[in-house]
Design an enzyme around this catalytic site. Structure first.
Site, PDB file in Angstrom:
ATOM      1  N   ASP A   1      -2.701   5.928 -13.027  1.00 30.60           N
ATOM      2  CA  ASP A   1      -1.907   5.374 -11.928  1.00 30.60           C
ATOM      3  C   ASP A   1      -0.517   4.959 -12.422  1.00 30.60           C
ATOM      4  O   ASP A   1      -0.270   4.850 -13.640  1.00 30.60           O
ATOM      5  CB  ASP A   1      -2.667   4.165 -11.366  1.00 30.60           C
ATOM      6  CG  ASP A   1      -2.315   3.853  -9.919  1.00 30.60           C
ATOM      7  OD1 ASP A   1      -1.325   4.405  -9.410  1.00 30.60           O
ATOM      8  OD2 ASP A   1      -3.036   3.042  -9.312  1.00 30.60           O
TER       9      ASP A   1
ATOM     10  N   ASP B   1      -2.474   6.475  -0.566  1.00 31.06           N
ATOM     11  CA  ASP B   1      -3.335   5.304  -0.425  1.00 31.06           C
ATOM     12  C   ASP B   1      -3.861   5.188   0.991  1.00 31.06           C
ATOM     13  O   ASP B   1      -4.643   4.291   1.292  1.00 31.06           O
ATOM     14  CB  ASP B   1      -2.556   4.028  -0.788  1.00 31.06           C
ATOM     15  CG  ASP B   1      -2.684   3.712  -2.266  1.00 31.06           C
ATOM     16  OD1 ASP B   1      -3.546   4.317  -2.928  1.00 31.06           O
ATOM     17  OD2 ASP B   1      -1.925   2.867  -2.753  1.00 31.06           O
TER      18      ASP B   1
END
Ligand code: DGJ
Length: 736
Positions: free
Chosen positions: A431, A501
């Protein structure tokens, strides 16, 4: 009067150069369009660099690269040919190489540029102020531009516009390829269409600051300039030093966006992604993030895993929260050591227990970042990108490590290697949750501060190269606050990328439509998440969420313990169905299906262009013997109207296909379309249809949606070569 000795001018009309179609262009000698290059000679401040052709050669294979940048054919150069054109500035002798690569039977060319400071002794250093990968000049046409835009949780929406006089800038100066714009665009002759028309797609293989300039000049010609952003960029080239740009891939299609997409998907799938992942069937994973957030305790994880095994999940991904003292996002990035409160037996113990249950283990890391509240920051505050005399900005409470420094790269490599060697971890979610700011490196001299953004990306690529070569069995998925770094370049090391997301089925449909313009479907991270959606608070039935997640890597991001027995049973059936269909979806030919929708709507929209309420897409095996078709409705115009027939693509006209409809829509009893209907599961087609490819593609199939958010999933299997139709319309109807 004669000019003084040695001073000469080029005769002719000023501006002639500015209307030519050029492969490389510099500013200041007659071409007033945006240039491919901008240099500055340190000795006298001169910025001119008129290039002339010197020679060229065609080579089998690919011109070697030493920059560490990814390029097509890196692992698989079979059949490739390259054209290397040498240009020179005869006054300074600076050399510029234009490098083109083509692959057999593919309508595409990739292009990069190499600049060498071979200037005459005495001219000294050269600063590159702008250095684009490719310049494409097009003569006048009704050019339109398609590009991908958005923001966090809203990435890669398709945007189209007619090109007019002036300049369009696409790009990112965020240090990552960005949520806001994606390093990709399409120039189409006329409005872009899915299945007809000429178009040129441009995809930059790069993960940092980038720029695409699309300029229509006064002649009507259009220049597309693709490469590194020149904002806060400069690169100091000492004597005999070279600089190589990232590679730009240009795909041509004479049959619209669909064909262009399939060419990109082939090229990336076969020539960029590492060969060991070519046949990958992405494992069905379950991720802890939206279920447990930071509460990732050993026992809780095992509880979380139990129903996942029952549902047929293969891989458990332990997301954020397992290291340091990470109970929220204010602390511990940089300290990649298990939190003993949460993992008393460490990752090793967790992997042993998870493996014993029959699941693989994957973990989340964010190694490019550091929190001030961390051991790493306390030991190495100088490792953070910042100017020592200035205030700096944080994003998500974190600072960015200075990846231009070799020792920082090595620290990250060591940390991740230790983790991977310490336990049986088979997947990494990598990430990166903030943009770069304060891009100043205390390790670089003043004249090299313009190199920080690019050196950061080169450092990142080195880290990936070392880690993926050392741990070739580990599957890496990239992520950046969702889809903030979803670019082709990273696929060279991470064959999967988290799309967004936002896992809401409607939002995802538009995001995945846009992403699929160039990305192979098997690279698009897509999960079934909890309901109502954590991002939109919308509620969608499981069937619809399944159909959208199927159109990607496929995973789960919810706590299955919160489902009822019936829901868990349904989930298990859906995971098994995904197992049946995934080979076709992940390795088949992909088609967005235009021309489907309600009267009054613009039908081309169902393939993603513009704002549509109905979307459809499909996958077909290379042999054309199996296909999977999906459609989703956001809003029906009225309850009474029927959508147009859904016309399929990519089938063999003469094959007879049997249509199997999967997953019924469960409805409450009520009056639908004026008729009382009992409640319960309902298929769109009560009988199993057998239709020829020709009928499916030219006439299409009727699809009636029951309500907003309804969706349809069909599987097609070839039932044998077509016989003479028994009915006049060529439709064979079998009882189901
Ligand atoms: C952002 C990612 O996109 C999420 O999926 C999750 O991993 C969080 N970061 C964790 O902090």
């Amino acid at each position: 009067m004669r000019a003084p000795e040695g001073l000469q001018s080029v005769g002719g009309r000023q501006g002639l150069k500015g209307s030519q179609l050029l492969e490389v262009s510099e500013f200041g000698t007659g071409d007033f369009r945006t240039p491919s290059m901008d240099v500055c000679f340190r000795k006298d401040g001169s910025r001119l660099l008129p290039l002339v052709y010197k020679h060229h050669r065609v080579i089998d294979g690919i011109l070697p690269s030493t920059s560490g940048l990814p390029f097509l054919g890196r692992h698989n150069s079979q059949g490739a040919q390259s054209l290397v054109v040498d240009m020179v500035d005869t006054y300074t002798e600076v050399q510029v190489q234009l490098v083109y690569t083509v692959f057999p039977s593919i309508s595409a060319v990739s292009r990069r540029m190499v600049v060498k400071n071979s200037s005459k002794v005495g001219l000294g250093g050269v600063d590159l102020m702008k250095c684009m990968s490719a310049t494409f000049d097009f003569s006048t046409d009704d050019w339109h531009l398609l590009s991908l835009h958005g923001g966090w949780a809203n990435e890669r929406h398709i945007n189209t516009r007619r090109i007019q006089e002036g300049m369009i800038h696409l790009g990112s100066n965020r240090g990552v390829s960005s949520h806001q714009m994606n390093p990709f665009c399409v120039l189409s002759s006329g409005p872009p269409a899915e299945d007809h028309g000429q178009c040129f797609g441009f995809c930059l293989l790069y993960s940092g600051n980038w720029l695409m300039e699309v300029e229509q000049s006064q002649t009507g010609c259009v220049r597309v300039n693709v490469g590194l952003s020149n904002t806060h960029f400069s690169w100091a080239l000492g004597n005999q030093e070279s600089f190589e740009t990232p590679e730009c891939v240009c795909v041509f299609s004479d049959a619209g966006l669909g064909k262009m997409t399939r060419t990109f998907q082939h090229l990336i799938g076969e020539r960029l992604i590492a060969p060991r992942w070519h046949d990958l069937v992405c494992p069905v994973l379950i991720n802890t993030w939206e279920a447990l957030y930071f509460e990732v305790y050993h026992d809780k994880i095992l509880e979380f895993a139990k129903p996942a095994i029952e549902a047929g999940v293969e891989l458990l991904v332990l997301d954020d929260g397992w290291f340091g003292k990470r109970d929220d996002d204010t602390t511990s990035l940089g300290d990649w050591v298990e939190d003993p409160r949460k993992l008393p037996r460490g990752l090793k113990g967790l992997a042993q227990d998870v493996n014993a249950m029959g699941l693989k283990l994957g973990i989340w890391v964010e190694p490019e970042m550091v929190n001030q509240d961390s051991q790493l920051y306390r030991s190495h505050p100088e490792w953070v990108l910042h100017h020592p005399g200035r205030l700096r900005s944080e994003g998500r409470n974190q600072l960015v490590l200075d990846l231009t420094r070799r020792e920082v790269q090595d620290y990250i490599i060591d940390c991740v290697s230790q983790i991977l060697s310490s336990a049986n971890i088979e997947y990494i979610k990598w990430d990166m949750n903030r943009a770069l700011t304060d891009a100043f490196s205390a390790a670089l001299p003043p004249q090299q501060q313009g190199e920080v953004y690019h050196r950061y990306v080169l450092g990142l690529y080195r880290i990936f190269e070392v880690l993926t070569s050392s741990f070739p069995h580990v599957l890496f998925e990239s992520c950046a606050s969702g889809g903030g770094r979803f670019d082709a370049a990273l696929l060279a090391w991470c064959p999967q990328a988290w799309c967004s997301d936002n896992s809401d089925a409607f939002s995802r449909t538009r995001i995945q439509m846009g992403t699929s313009m160039w990305a192979p479907v098997r690279c698009m991270g897509a999960h079934i998440a909890a309901c109502p959606s954590h991002q939109t608070h919308r509620t969608h039935m499981l069937k619809t969420r399944f159909i959208v997640a199927l159109w990607g890597t496929f995973g789960l991001e919810l706590d299955l313990n919160k489902l009822s027995r019936e829901e868990l049973k349904e989930m298990k059936e859906l995971v098994a169905l995904r197992g049946k269909l995934c080979q076709v979806v992940l390795h088949g030919e992909y088609f967005r299906l235009p021309g489907f929708g309600y009267p009054g709507a613009s039908h081309s929209n169902s393939a993603g262009i513009g704002d549509s309420h109905v979307y459809a897409w499909m996958f077909v095996t290379p042999e054309k013997d199996r296909a999977v078709v999906s459609a989703i409705v956001f809003h029906r115009d009225t309850v009474g109207k029927f959508p147009s027939r859904l016309k399929l693509q990519g089938l063999r006209p003469d094959y007879l296909y049997s249509l199997i409809e999967h997953v019924p829509t469960t409805v409450e009893e009520g009056v639908f379309n004026g008729i009382f209907q009992p409640g319960g599961p309902q298929f769109k087609h009560r009988r199993r249809l057998m239709l020829t490819g020709a009928v499916l593609m030219e006439v299409g199939i009727p699809v009636h949606f029951n309500f907003d958010g309804d969706a349809m999933l069909l599987e097609l299997e070839v039932g044998g070569p077509s016989q003479e139709p028994k009915e006049s319309n060529g439709v064979h109807v079998l009882a189901s």
